[in-house]
Write a protein that holds these residues in place. Structure first.
Motif, PDB file in Angstrom:
ATOM      1  N   LEU A  76       0.672  -1.134   0.145  1.00 38.39           N
ATOM      2  CA  LEU A  76       0.000  -0.061  -0.097  1.00 38.39           C
ATOM      3  C   LEU A  76       0.545   1.281   0.046  1.00 38.39           C
ATOM      4  CD1 LEU A  76      -2.531   1.410   0.172  1.00 38.39           C
ATOM      5  CD2 LEU A  76      -2.792   1.190   2.575  1.00 38.39           C
ATOM      6  N   VAL A  77       1.857   1.361   0.708  1.00 37.56           N
ATOM      7  CA  VAL A  77       2.760   2.554   0.857  1.00 37.56           C
ATOM      8  C   VAL A  77       3.406   2.671  -0.616  1.00 37.56           C
ATOM      9  CG1 VAL A  77       4.644   3.408   1.924  1.00 37.56           C
ATOM     10  CG2 VAL A  77       3.080   2.451   3.226  1.00 37.56           C
ATOM     11  N   GLU A  78       3.949   1.578  -1.232  1.00 34.83           N
ATOM     12  CA  GLU A  78       4.685   1.682  -2.497  1.00 34.83           C
ATOM     13  C   GLU A  78       3.623   2.209  -3.527  1.00 34.83           C
ATOM     14  OE1 GLU A  78       7.305  -0.730  -5.697  1.00 34.83           O
ATOM     15  OE2 GLU A  78       7.128  -1.549  -3.478  1.00 34.83           O
ATOM     16  N   THR A  79       2.523   1.823  -3.328  1.00 41.45           N
ATOM     17  CA  THR A  79       1.618   2.084  -4.358  1.00 41.45           C
ATOM     18  C   THR A  79       1.174   3.533  -4.121  1.00 41.45           C
ATOM     19  OG1 THR A  79       0.684   0.026  -4.736  1.00 41.45           O
ATOM     20  CG2 THR A  79      -0.670   1.514  -5.228  1.00 41.45           C
ATOM     21  N   VAL A  80       1.000   3.847  -3.015  1.00 44.41           N
ATOM     22  CA  VAL A  80       0.584   5.184  -3.016  1.00 44.41           C
ATOM     23  C   VAL A  80       1.589   6.283  -3.001  1.00 44.41           C
ATOM     24  CG1 VAL A  80      -0.056   6.945  -0.863  1.00 44.41           C
ATOM     25  CG2 VAL A  80      -1.417   4.744  -1.009  1.00 44.41           C
ATOM     26  N   VAL A  81       2.745   6.207  -2.705  1.00 45.13           N
ATOM     27  CA  VAL A  81       3.799   6.851  -2.821  1.00 45.13           C
ATOM     28  C   VAL A  81       4.133   7.153  -4.406  1.00 45.13           C
ATOM     29  CG1 VAL A  81       6.329   7.231  -2.478  1.00 45.13           C
ATOM     30  CG2 VAL A  81       4.924   6.661  -0.646  1.00 45.13           C
ATOM     31  N   ARG A  82       4.125   5.759  -5.118  1.00 48.23           N
ATOM     32  CA  ARG A  82       4.384   6.039  -6.481  1.00 48.23           C
ATOM     33  C   ARG A  82       3.225   6.707  -7.137  1.00 48.23           C
ATOM     34  NH1 ARG A  82       8.325   2.714  -8.700  1.00 48.23           N
ATOM     35  NH2 ARG A  82       9.251   1.251  -7.700  1.00 48.23           N
ATOM     36  N   THR A  83       1.909   6.575  -6.826  1.00 48.31           N
ATOM     37  CA  THR A  83       1.126   7.173  -7.338  1.00 48.31           C
ATOM     38  C   THR A  83       1.251   8.704  -7.345  1.00 48.31           C
ATOM     39  OG1 THR A  83      -0.504   4.995  -7.444  1.00 48.31           O
ATOM     40  CG2 THR A  83      -1.642   7.234  -7.596  1.00 48.31           C
ATOM     41  N   MET A  84       1.318   9.089  -6.118  1.00 47.63           N
ATOM     42  CA  MET A  84       1.292  10.319  -5.774  1.00 47.63           C
ATOM     43  C   MET A  84       2.585  11.161  -6.355  1.00 47.63           C
ATOM     44  SD  MET A  84      -1.430  10.979  -4.090  1.00 47.63           S
ATOM     45  CE  MET A  84      -1.096  12.693  -3.517  1.00 47.63           C
TER      46      MET A  84
END
Length: 99
Positions: A76-84
């Motif tokens: 989740l952290v990786e996906t959110v950071v990459r998306t943002m």
């Protein structure tokens, strides 16, 4: 950060492995930002990225995003950071960030 958390932080022994991991993560983000931003424009994205990660960490630790396994939380952290940051599995403009 609440008062209890702040107090406990001061009481805990400093873990050198955690500090080293934190320093390495900061250096990693700083290097990536330095590759694309002029020196006078680096502080905001570094602070923003770090705030994003710490905010997510707090939400996960407090189980405000539900109970997750370590692997689920990491994903989740990786996906959110990459998306943002627009490097993600998918950017806001719909283009893939891969490649």
């Amino acid at each position: 950060m609440d008062v209890v958390r702040l107090r406990c932080r001061r009481c805990l022994p400093r873990r050198t492995d955690a500090i080293a991991a934190s320093d390495a993560a900061i250096a990693f983000v700083a290097e990536r930002i330095a590759a694309v931003a002029e020196p006078e424009r680096r502080e905001a994205p570094l602070t923003g990225t770090w705030s994003l990660v710490h905010g997510l960490s707090t939400l996960l630790l407090d189980e405000r995003l539900g109970t997750r396994t370590r692997a689920e939380a990491g994903a989740l952290v990786e996906t959110v950071v990459r998306t943002m940051l627009g490097t993600g599995p998918e950017r806001p403009d719909g283009e893939s960030g891969a490649g």
